[in-house]
Design a protein around this motif. Structure first.
Motif, PDB file in Angstrom:
ATOM      1  N   LEU A 112     -40.065 -48.897  46.111  1.00 24.79           N
ATOM      2  CA  LEU A 112     -39.054 -49.960  46.101  1.00 24.79           C
ATOM      3  C   LEU A 112     -37.867 -49.564  45.229  1.00 24.79           C
ATOM      4  CD1 LEU A 112     -41.457 -53.023  45.834  1.00 24.79           C
ATOM      5  CD2 LEU A 112     -39.808 -52.665  47.680  1.00 24.79           C
ATOM      6  N   ARG A 113     -38.146 -48.995  44.049  1.00 24.50           N
ATOM      7  CA  ARG A 113     -37.056 -48.579  43.162  1.00 24.50           C
ATOM      8  C   ARG A 113     -36.269 -47.422  43.769  1.00 24.50           C
ATOM      9  NH1 ARG A 113     -41.325 -49.604  39.589  1.00 24.50           N
ATOM     10  NH2 ARG A 113     -41.933 -47.410  39.527  1.00 24.50           N
ATOM     11  N   GLN A 114     -36.969 -46.450  44.343  1.00 21.80           N
ATOM     12  CA  GLN A 114     -36.287 -45.291  44.932  1.00 21.80           C
ATOM     13  C   GLN A 114     -35.377 -45.715  46.084  1.00 21.80           C
ATOM     14  OE1 GLN A 114     -39.968 -43.082  45.792  1.00 21.80           O
ATOM     15  NE2 GLN A 114     -39.145 -41.360  44.628  1.00 21.80           N
ATOM     16  N   MET A 115     -35.889 -46.568  46.956  1.00 23.53           N
ATOM     17  CA  MET A 115     -35.095 -46.969  48.117  1.00 23.53           C
ATOM     18  C   MET A 115     -33.904 -47.818  47.695  1.00 23.53           C
ATOM     19  SD  MET A 115     -35.021 -46.403  51.391  1.00 23.53           S
ATOM     20  CE  MET A 115     -36.608 -46.214  52.215  1.00 23.53           C
ATOM     21  N   GLN A 116     -34.100 -48.692  46.704  1.00 28.24           N
ATOM     22  CA  GLN A 116     -32.999 -49.502  46.199  1.00 28.24           C
ATOM     23  C   GLN A 116     -31.912 -48.606  45.604  1.00 28.24           C
ATOM     24  OE1 GLN A 116     -33.155 -53.194  46.120  1.00 28.24           O
ATOM     25  NE2 GLN A 116     -30.962 -52.877  45.878  1.00 28.24           N
ATOM     26  N   VAL A 152     -38.316 -55.408  54.698  1.00 25.89           N
ATOM     27  CA  VAL A 152     -39.691 -55.426  55.200  1.00 25.89           C
ATOM     28  C   VAL A 152     -40.674 -55.228  54.053  1.00 25.89           C
ATOM     29  CG1 VAL A 152     -41.331 -54.289  56.740  1.00 25.89           C
ATOM     30  CG2 VAL A 152     -38.976 -54.629  57.481  1.00 25.89           C
ATOM     31  N   TRP A 153     -40.413 -54.254  53.208  1.00 26.55           N
ATOM     32  CA  TRP A 153     -41.318 -53.982  52.080  1.00 26.55           C
ATOM     33  C   TRP A 153     -41.418 -55.191  51.155  1.00 26.55           C
ATOM     34  CZ3 TRP A 153     -39.504 -48.403  50.316  1.00 26.55           C
ATOM     35  CH2 TRP A 153     -39.854 -47.491  51.335  1.00 26.55           C
ATOM     36  N   ASN A 154     -40.275 -55.819  50.855  1.00 27.65           N
ATOM     37  CA  ASN A 154     -40.292 -56.985  49.980  1.00 27.65           C
ATOM     38  C   ASN A 154     -41.097 -58.129  50.593  1.00 27.65           C
ATOM     39  OD1 ASN A 154     -38.771 -56.162  47.673  1.00 27.65           O
ATOM     40  ND2 ASN A 154     -36.886 -56.314  48.858  1.00 27.65           N
ATOM     41  N   ASP A 157     -42.334 -60.952  48.142  1.00 26.21           N
ATOM     42  CA  ASP A 157     -41.124 -61.326  47.402  1.00 26.21           C
ATOM     43  C   ASP A 157     -40.030 -61.708  48.404  1.00 26.21           C
ATOM     44  OD1 ASP A 157     -38.994 -61.642  45.697  1.00 26.21           O
ATOM     45  OD2 ASP A 157     -39.321 -59.773  44.602  1.00 26.21           O
ATOM     46  N   ARG A 158     -40.092 -62.939  48.899  1.00 26.34           N
ATOM     47  CA  ARG A 158     -39.131 -63.380  49.914  1.00 26.34           C
ATOM     48  C   ARG A 158     -37.704 -63.478  49.371  1.00 26.34           C
ATOM     49  NH1 ARG A 158     -39.443 -65.405  55.027  1.00 26.34           N
ATOM     50  NH2 ARG A 158     -41.702 -65.148  54.923  1.00 26.34           N
ATOM     51  N   PRO A 159     -37.453 -63.974  48.137  1.00 27.64           N
ATOM     52  CA  PRO A 159     -36.072 -63.995  47.636  1.00 27.64           C
ATOM     53  C   PRO A 159     -35.432 -62.606  47.630  1.00 27.64           C
ATOM     54  CG  PRO A 159     -37.451 -65.411  46.298  1.00 27.64           C
ATOM     55  CD  PRO A 159     -38.381 -64.669  47.201  1.00 27.64           C
ATOM     56  N   ALA A 160     -36.188 -61.590  47.204  1.00 31.62           N
ATOM     57  CA  ALA A 160     -35.655 -60.232  47.224  1.00 31.62           C
ATOM     58  C   ALA A 160     -35.396 -59.784  48.656  1.00 31.62           C
ATOM     59  CB  ALA A 160     -36.618 -59.269  46.539  1.00 31.62           C
ATOM     60  N   GLY A 170     -52.917 -48.170  46.954  1.00 33.83           N
ATOM     61  CA  GLY A 170     -52.290 -48.196  45.647  1.00 33.83           C
ATOM     62  C   GLY A 170     -52.453 -49.546  44.976  1.00 33.83           C
ATOM     63  N   PRO A 171     -51.818 -49.749  43.817  1.00 37.34           N
ATOM     64  CA  PRO A 171     -52.068 -50.933  42.996  1.00 37.34           C
ATOM     65  C   PRO A 171     -51.322 -52.192  43.423  1.00 37.34           C
ATOM     66  CG  PRO A 171     -50.546 -49.479  41.870  1.00 37.34           C
ATOM     67  CD  PRO A 171     -50.960 -48.764  43.123  1.00 37.34           C
ATOM     68  N   LEU A 172     -50.298 -52.084  44.260  1.00 38.28           N
ATOM     69  CA  LEU A 172     -49.515 -53.266  44.640  1.00 38.28           C
ATOM     70  C   LEU A 172     -50.042 -53.835  45.949  1.00 38.28           C
ATOM     71  CD1 LEU A 172     -47.089 -55.168  44.207  1.00 38.28           C
ATOM     72  CD2 LEU A 172     -45.683 -53.518  45.475  1.00 38.28           C
ATOM     73  N   PRO A 173     -50.738 -54.968  45.923  1.00 37.03           N
ATOM     74  CA  PRO A 173     -51.297 -55.524  47.156  1.00 37.03           C
ATOM     75  C   PRO A 173     -50.222 -56.124  48.047  1.00 37.03           C
ATOM     76  CG  PRO A 173     -51.657 -57.060  45.355  1.00 37.03           C
ATOM     77  CD  PRO A 173     -51.028 -55.822  44.752  1.00 37.03           C
ATOM     78  N   LEU A 174     -50.498 -56.153  49.339  1.00 32.89           N
ATOM     79  CA  LEU A 174     -49.605 -56.785  50.292  1.00 32.89           C
ATOM     80  C   LEU A 174     -50.048 -58.230  50.537  1.00 32.89           C
ATOM     81  CD1 LEU A 174     -48.977 -53.869  52.811  1.00 32.89           C
ATOM     82  CD2 LEU A 174     -47.806 -54.400  50.662  1.00 32.89           C
ATOM     83  N   VAL A 175     -49.255 -58.957  51.299  1.00 35.10           N
ATOM     84  CA  VAL A 175     -49.495 -60.395  51.447  1.00 35.10           C
ATOM     85  C   VAL A 175     -50.866 -60.706  52.040  1.00 35.10           C
ATOM     86  CG1 VAL A 175     -47.066 -61.079  51.570  1.00 35.10           C
ATOM     87  CG2 VAL A 175     -48.248 -60.331  53.653  1.00 35.10           C
ATOM     88  N   TRP A 176     -51.424 -59.812  52.836  1.00 37.80           N
ATOM     89  CA  TRP A 176     -52.718 -60.082  53.464  1.00 37.80           C
ATOM     90  C   TRP A 176     -53.891 -59.777  52.533  1.00 37.80           C
ATOM     91  CZ3 TRP A 176     -49.367 -56.487  56.081  1.00 37.80           C
ATOM     92  CH2 TRP A 176     -48.509 -57.095  56.995  1.00 37.80           C
TER      93      TRP A 176
END
Length: 250
Positions: free
Chosen positions: A43-47, A71-73, A78-81, A242-248
């Protein structure tokens, strides 16, 4: 499951692109970071890439990068992002990024019923030749909302339409919807094989099916009374995610 081995191969590829002075190198590196489960880093790299490219000759690629960030957000919850990056994608949109940018904006709309999502898709994608993108956008929206029954109907329609599919993960998405609606026997053949990745690399919607494919195989094995196979697939899914879970996964 050999993430280190995959990273080494990816590094060779990125080094080769760097030697060729590839202006999109940072974009490709961000996509790989996400694929390999380093989602926060991606996310940081793409931003960073999108911000640096949006005013220059890579403006359209910046638009695509912002759409992919959207899509990633959304997948990260993170819908606001996602709303912000969708707007940024639209601000630098061009012919090559128009499709993905439109889908990204579509997906950021507020939660709604399946009927309302279908109506929204019909209103947004009205141009000739947009039937396929309209159906895929609707399917992604329904999956994000965990509305698996209507998602299965939409994905089945795409799968049986005979039209060329832009998403190599279509069968997996349909199998996923079937698993979530109790149609385990029908899901099995759809999730049995790994899809052949696009020669252009991971697509913006690849995260809908990879590495989720391994979770789905674990679920199918569990329902078939194969605990060892289920455990192996669940472990592989967690390792690649990885450590960041997705919405599901919450």
């Amino acid at each position: 499951g050999d993430v280190a081995g995959a990273d080494a191969l990816a590094r060779r590829y990125l080094d080769a692109r760097a030697a060729d002075k590839d202006a999109a190198l940072a974009y490709r590196a961000a996509e790989w970071s996400w694929t390999a489960g380093r989602r926060g880093e991606a996310l940081r790299q793409m931003q960073d890439f999108a911000r640096g490219a949006e005013q220059g000759p890579l403006r359209e690629l910046a638009s695509r990068a912002y759409a992919e960030l959207t899509v990633w957000n959304l997948l990260a919850g993170d819908r606001p992002a996602a709303v912000r990056t969708a707007q940024q994608s639209a601000a630098s949109v061009g012919p090559s990024s128009a499709g993905i940018s439109a889908v990204a904006r579509f997906l950021t709309q507020p939660s709604a019923s399946p009927a309302e999502w279908a109506a929204r898709a019909g209103r947004q994608f009205t141009e000739p030749g947009q039937a396929s993108i309209q159906r895929f956008a609707l399917a992604y929206a329904l999956l994000l909302e965990k509305q698996f029954q209507p998602a299965a109907l939409t994905l089945k329609e795409i799968h049986e339409s005979g039209a060329p599919a832009d998403d190599e993960g279509l069968q997996i998405l349909l199998g996923w919807a079937y698993l979530e609606t109790g149609r385990t026997r029908e899901a099995g053949p759809l999730i049995r094989f790994n899809p052949i990745p696009s020669s252009s690399g991971p697509g913006p919607f690849s995260s809908f099916y990879f590495p989720r494919l391994y979770h789905l195989r674990g679920l199918e094995a569990e329902r078939q009374g194969k605990p060892a196979e289920a455990h192996a697939n669940y472990d592989l899914f967690r390792k690649i995610s990885g450590p960041l879970p997705l919405v599901w996964d919450r």
